[in-house]
Every structure is written in C-alpha cells, then in structure tokens.
Design an enzyme around this catalytic site. Structure first.
Site, PDB file in Angstrom:
ATOM      1  CG  ASP A  58      -2.234   0.819   1.072  1.00  0.00           C
ATOM      2  OD1 ASP A  58      -1.940   1.675   0.187  1.00  0.00           O
ATOM      3  OD2 ASP A  58      -3.128   1.100   1.698  1.00  0.00           O
ATOM      4  CD1 TRP A  59       0.018   5.841  -3.378  1.00  0.00           C
ATOM      5  CD2 TRP A  59       0.060   3.612  -3.403  1.00  0.00           C
ATOM      6  NE1 TRP A  59       0.106   5.646  -4.612  1.00  0.00           N
ATOM      7  CE2 TRP A  59       0.007   4.139  -4.896  1.00  0.00           C
ATOM      8  CE3 TRP A  59       0.184   2.197  -3.385  1.00  0.00           C
ATOM      9  CZ2 TRP A  59       0.043   3.523  -5.929  1.00  0.00           C
ATOM     10  CZ3 TRP A  59      -0.091   1.542  -4.426  1.00  0.00           C
ATOM     11  CH2 TRP A  59      -0.137   2.231  -5.788  1.00  0.00           C
TER      12      TRP A  59
END
Ligand code: BGC
Length: 760
Positions: free
Chosen positions: A257-258
């Site tokens: 995820d970012w």
C-alpha cells in the site's frame, strides 16, 4: 542477439533479467516516486505523471522495451483527475455504487458486469492496473473504510471480490486485491499491530483473499499497512510467500500500500515485490543491503521476474493508447441499475412503498436529499461528472417537489456549505457534513396538508484515515431524530406516509427512531445515479432485492469488538496528526490499546457469527431485506456427493403480485462437538433472475466439502468435524423458521499447513 537489441517479451524474461543493471532492477521494484529526490513531499495517492490523478506508476526501461505501467484507484470506479492543465476536455469517470452496496446485491453476475465497465474505463483512460477490489472484513461498524469493503462474511466478500476481479481483468486490465490483511481500522493504520489467533485470521480475515486468489488470480495483491502479530504485513514472509504464493497458488505481483511497511529489505525478502509509490530512500536501503550481504541477488531477481511477468500483460506493453473516451452514458445506466439491486428495504409498514399512483406531490426533507452522497472519501472516491440528487431523481420520475421546502433547505445549505467547506482542508480526508437543519422555519402542518407524502434522507459518510464516531455518525444526532419524528407525526395526522432513505456509509443505529416512519430504505452510497436509483424503487418501477451484507446491532454496545476498537473520541488530535505523518515516514511506538495494538479478542465471532451464537438480538440481521413481492420455496433436494460436497436444489416461486428477484441463502450448522463452531455460517448463496408473478426458478447450489473445515490451531490443519450437519435455507442469518435438512459427514483433515504467523 546482441544485448542492445534485446526487447522484453513474454518468452525472454529470464534473459532480460540477466541483462539488467542493478539500477534498472531497483527502478522497477521501487515505483516512480523513487526517482524523486525528496520523499516526504510526494502527493499521497496521486503520483502518476502519465495519467494525472492516478495513484502511481512503475518506471519503464526504454532500452529493454519495458513500458511505464500506471496504477489507479479504486473500488467504486476509476479515480483520476477530472481536468488537465491546458486541455479543453474533461476526464470524468463513472462513480459506481461503493463495494458495500455492490455486495448488498448478492448478485455476482451483476458485480462482474460492473467490473467489466470499470476495467473498460480504465483501459480508455490509460490505467494498466486498477487498485481494486478491497476485501477486508467488516469487523466493527465504525471502521471508516467499511464502505470500500464488502461484508462481515468471508464467503460473501470472497465471491464478490472474485466477480469484480474477473470482470475487470476480462478487459485486459489488472487488479489489485487489497489490503492483505487485517486492515480493519483506520486509526493509526500504518503502525497498528493486529493481534489474534491463527484460526481467527485464517477463517475470517484471510478467507476472502484465499477465495479470490484461487478463483480469479488477480494480477496483483496489495499488502496492508498494519502489522500482524508484530510483523508488518508487507514484511511478512509467512503471509506473502508461504501462504499467498505456496498455499494459495498466487502467481502475480505483491505491491505495498502507498508508503506501507518499514524496511524495504524485509519487504523484498518477504516477497513484497513492488514498493509503491516508491521512495529514493528505499532504493538506497536496498543497495546497502545487497552490498552488505543481507539481501541476496536471487531475491531481487525473483521479484523482478514477478513484476516483468505482469508488465507483459499490460495494455501499455501491448502499445494500446488511451483515447480518453469511454462510453459514460452506457455506464450511467449500469450504475443506476446496479445501485437499485443493492438497496435494502428495512421496513414497509402497510405496504406503504411503492408509493401509490395517486401520490404526486412530495415534501422532501433532510440536507442530503438535496446533496446526495455518491461515495466515500479518500482513495476510494471517484471524480464523477455529476450526482443525481434525490430530488432530481424524484422529479425525473414525475413527482412534483414542494418548492417551499426545497427553497428553505437550499438557502440553509448555501450558508452552511461555505462555513463547512473551509474546514475540509485536505481533499483526501473525510468531509464534515453540514449539520441537519432545525425545523423551526418550516410549518409542518401546512406542508403535510399540501403534499401527498414525505421523504426524508439521512446522510452519513466516512473515508480513509479516520474511523467513524459513535455519536454523530453511527448514531443519528438529535436534530435528525427530531426531523424523522416531527415529520412523521405531522404527516400521519393527515393520514399520509413517510419514507426514510438512509444514504449511509455503513450501519447506523435505528432502534430509537424506526417506529416513526412507515418505510425505511437503505440506499448506501449508491454512486452518481443514486437519486434515480432510489426513485426507481419508490415508484415501483423496480422491486427491492438487496440484502444486508452485515448485521445491524440494536446498539453499538452489542458489537462483539466494541472494547477492542478505537473510537475516534479516544484519539487525541496530536496522536492522530502523528499517524498522518507516520503515513510517510515516522513510526509510532507504544502499547496503547486499540491505537498501537488491537487485539481481536472476539475471535471468529464476528457479526452474525456472534449474534446468532450468543443469542443477542439485532435490529436487522445479516442477509435481511424486504421485497414488494413474496416468494415460496418448494421442498429442497439436498444430496451428498461421493466427495462429500453438498448439493442443494430448490425451486423458488414468486407468489406475489409484482416481478422481483429473490436471494437464496444457505447456511450450515456444524455439529460443534469437537470444535467450537458458530451456530450458523453462510456456505452458499445465489440470486434468482427477475421472476414474474407465479413464475418459478430452480436453483442449484454446491457446498464444497472443504468449505466445512475449520482451522485447527494446535495441529495447524484445516479439519472437517465428523457428525451431523444441518443445512438451512434461511431468509437471513437469524431466520427462526428455515427449511432444514440433515447430512452426515466424515471427519477428515483436508489440508495440513505450516504454523505461520504464530509469533505471539
Ligand atoms: C489506500 C489504498 C490506495 C492507495 C493509492 C492508500 O492510502 O490505502 O487503498 O489504493 O492509497 O491511492
């Protein structure tokens, strides 16, 4: 062939890897923000330069014919910037119903068709991989992102995710099944440590991912931000290599995820191939680990291979260009119909809905009637061209709307909007909705006299970074309750009906006010055509066929995880801001309950598994939903196949006066003697086609033998308990009068696994 002539194709990946420099390999494993010197200033979730507003992109390698690959959110439609500098054109995308609303359809074919449309828009707009679907479980109704997730039930979630992935990928667009795993709260999500037992994780939280991976092979899987029993999900070899790849047979790319996780080296070793959106410091860290021997080159090559195998499938690799011209009109019709199917009728006293033909003039109350909420905030939002509000939908359906009431609301909202918009500093954060208007300026008696019926909308939204508050999000606030009560009293005095529309991001408390209105329809966050979709049901053009994908407790205090979930009221602003910073770089440390560490003490007893087993009454059970028609079931035929699979065949007949669809739900009650088992678990479901009055459909559902297995933590195996299983065809999880058949099953260990994730 000379090295400089080498160009990537699906047959020469190993040769290409041999030819790549370390620099090139790391450029591929660390997203394009890794080329930018400064880490912290990268835009959150908007770092693609090729498609403005898309979440991120992988670096290309021109010399080897490796294209840039673009990743874009998300689960309710493609999220890109709607406008571009110096281009006289818009880039709007269809805002489909949120995942929660899609799972409420219980219609996998429909979800697949929405997936096809989303994949198609992604293709037209130059997105290679859509960061969807999200399959986290609704553990607690306060999770700010539940709207982006399907259900409290692993089977329903897994089947919905499968349908969406198969739809999107049929368009040659990749998906990212997210967030593996246990990302069930937003509060301190990048640091929170989820602690729990293996059985709980396997049966409830990993199950939807297992189903979707096995049945749809997503091109990528996105790891969760949080830790699991002490280890970041993106740094867990147990989870990513042993369970995901070896056990489930995943063949794609694992992506963070970012800015998720902490150490790039650990992520590489764990099998988290791709770090998004990428940070220069990650490249440096990996280089240092390679030179000091911590990170073997084979690991890098393995991960590069996974990425390249995905790259050759992309539209960018195939040289397709974006024409930026999807068929938004056709997709608008699809989203309108999809939203209709997910709406759930909770109450319909004296068949007050559909509105009778003589009802023409409507008084419409509630601020969100005039400003309908299409979706939630954060990365799951979509830049839509428009949202059909409830009053527009009702007008389109031929009703006339009380203009005096409309004027008062619009004036109020104009004033309040200015005040509240100022407070919405960061676009990504949940929006502060303006408070409900007090009714002082409206003469309800006259309004009730002048109109044929009333419609009230109650709106609640939520989004990334924040969980929902109990007091003004899960519970209705006093002015909202007053609105429902007073309008109902005024209209009932004149013998007229009142309908409440819940334009909500998840469960809300209903017990304290539901006696007042005649009908209550849950519209969820239904996408850009929401007002039209609601009108289709109010007029009777369509018959409600949605069913709740989660239980609606009487009170928040009844929720099994209530003591083990952060309520935003308990988090100081300072801590909350820290977690935002943590999103980029810093890590909070500590032991604070439900902030640093959340323990899943309720175990497998999530949602209806708890309410049914502990006999706790709910306002509306999982699987519940009314219709304008009625259905009868013939005596089902239940047989056990030679491999132990249970085959249920049953005929369903529409016994009412209007056409409609029925959801067939099959639950199983296990013997529960040698193993602790919930009293009921959903094991199969389907939806009939639209049946005309007296029309019949025979449906067949199969419960695979292995799906009866529970996870035995001591022996590390999946095991079917021996004994008598009750097969129940029930209208909902708490139906006290289901059709019931008994089947004997042998006890067998269906799969033995290694003891992963047992670090506590
Ligand atoms: C979200 C992901 C999303 C990513 C990229 C993160 O904040 O958790 O679901 O795909 O941003 O926008």
């Amino acid at each position: 062939m000379k090295a400089q002539d080498l160009k990537l194709d699906s047959t020469n990946i190993d040769v290409i890897i041999k030819d790549m420099t370390l620099e090139e390999k790391l450029n591929l494993l660390v997203g394009s923000q890794g080329n930018v010197d400064t880490d912290a200033t990268a835009a959150v979730g908007n770092s693609s330069t090729l498609v403005p507003g898309a979440a991120g992109q992988l670096n290309g390698i021109r010399r080897l014919g490796v294209p840039y690959v673009v990743m874009g959110d998300g689960p309710a439609g493609v999220r890109i910037a709607p406008t571009r500098k110096s281009i006289d054109k818009t880039f709007y995308c269809t805002h489909f119903p949120v995942e929660l609303a899609m799972s409420a359809t219980w219609n996998t074919e429909l979800v697949k068709s929405v997936g096809i449309a989303m994949g198609n828009e992604a293709k037209h707009y130059g997105i290679d991989i859509l960061l969807a679907p999200a399959a986290n479980i609704h553990r607690n109704p306060l999770n700010g992102r539940n709207f982006e997730y399907y259900s409290e039930d692993p089977l329903l979630s897994g089947k919905m995710a499968t349908a969406e992935i198969n739809g999107i990928q049929s368009q040659g667009i990749g998906t990212s099944l997210k967030h593996l795993a246990l990302n069930n709260q937003e509060t301190n999500r990048t640091n929170n440590d989820v602690r729990g037992g293996l059985r709980t994780f396997r049966e409830i939280y990993l199950k939807p991912f297992e189903i979707a991976v096995k049945e749809s092979q997503p091109w990528t899987v996105m790891t969760a931000y949080n830790r699991i029993n002490g280890v970041y999900a993106s740094e867990s070899k147990d989870l990513l290599t042993d369970i995901l790849r070896k056990e489930w047979g995943f063949k794609g790319v694992v992506v963070t995820d970012w800015y998720g996780g902490q150490y790039a080296t650990n992520q590489m070793i764990a099998g988290n191939d791709l770090l998004m959106p990428g940070k220069a410091s990650q490249v440096e860290e990996i280089k240092a680990s390679i030179s000091n021997g911590k990170l073997p080159m084979e690991i890098i090559d393995r991960n590069v291979k996974n990425v390249l195998e995905c790259v050759v499938k992309t539209r960018s690799f195939k040289g397709l260009t974006a024409d930026n011209n999807p068929d938004l009109r056709t997709h608008a019709i699809l989203t309108r119909n999809a939203a209709v199917e997910g709406m759930v009728l909770l109450k319909n006293r004296d068949a007050s809905l559909p509105l009778k033909a003589e009802v023409k003039d409507l008084a419409v109350f509630g601020r969100t009637s005039y400003d309908f909420i299409a979706g939630g905030t954060g990365s799951g939002d979509v830049n839509h061209a428009y949202v059909v509000s409830l009053i527009e939908g009702l007008k389109n359906a031929g009703f006339s709307i009380d203009s005096e009431v409309q004027k008062v609301y619009e004036a109020y909202m104009k004033v309040m909007d200015k005040k509240y918009n100022k407070r919405n500093r960061m676009a990504f954060l949940p929006k502060d909705l303006i408070p409900e208007m007090e009714l002082d300026s409206l003469d309800l008696n006259t309004i009730a006299e002048n109109n044929d019926a009333a419609v009230i909308t109650i709106g609640k939204t939520s989004g990334e970074f924040m969980d929902r508050k109990i007091e003004d999000n899960y519970n209705l606030v006093e002015p909202e309750k007053e609105l429902i009560k007073k309008v109902s009293e005024a209209f009932h005095k004149k013998g007229k009906k009142v309908t409440v529309i819940l334009n909500v991001c998840g469960v809300v408390e209903t017990n304290s006010w539901i006696e007042y209105p005649d009908a209550v329809l849950v519209a969820w966050l239904p996408g850009q055509e929401g007002g039209n979709s609601v009108a289709d049901l109010l007029t009777g053009k369509e018959t409600p066929s949605g069913r709740l994908p989660m239980s609606w407790p009487v009170n928040y205090n009844d929720v099994p995880s209530k003591d083990d979930f952060p309520t935003p009221e308990l988090v100081s602003k300072e801590d909350w801001v820290k977690t935002l910073v943590g999103f980029m770089d810093e890590r909070t440390t500590g032991n604070r309950k439900n902030f640093d560490v959340t323990t899943y003490n309720e175990g497998i007893y999530v949602g209806y598994r708890y309410y049914t087993t502990e006999n706790v009454p709910v306002s509306f059970p999982f699987g519940y939903g009314l219709s304008y028609t009625s259905f009868s079931y013939d005596k089902p035929c239940v047989i056990k196949e030679s491999n132990g699979d249970i085959k249920v065949t049953v005929s369903v007949q529409n016994t009412g006066d209007v056409a409609g669809k029925e959801v067939v739900q099959v639950y199983v009650s296990a013997p529960g003697k040698d193993m602790d088992k919930p009293v009921r678990e959903l094991k199969a479901f389907t939806k009939t086609r639209k049946l005309n009055p007296s029309e019949k459909e025979t449906v067949t559902l199969v419960i695979p033998y292995e799906s009866l297995a529970s996870f035995n933590e001591k022996e590390n195996c999946w095991q079917v308990e021996e004994g008598e299983y009750k097969v129940l065809i029930a209208r909902d999880a708490m139906d006290s009068n289901p059709l019931m058949m008994e089947i004997m099953q042998k006890g067998v260990v269906t799969e033995k696994v290694r003891p992963y994730l047992l670090s506590r």
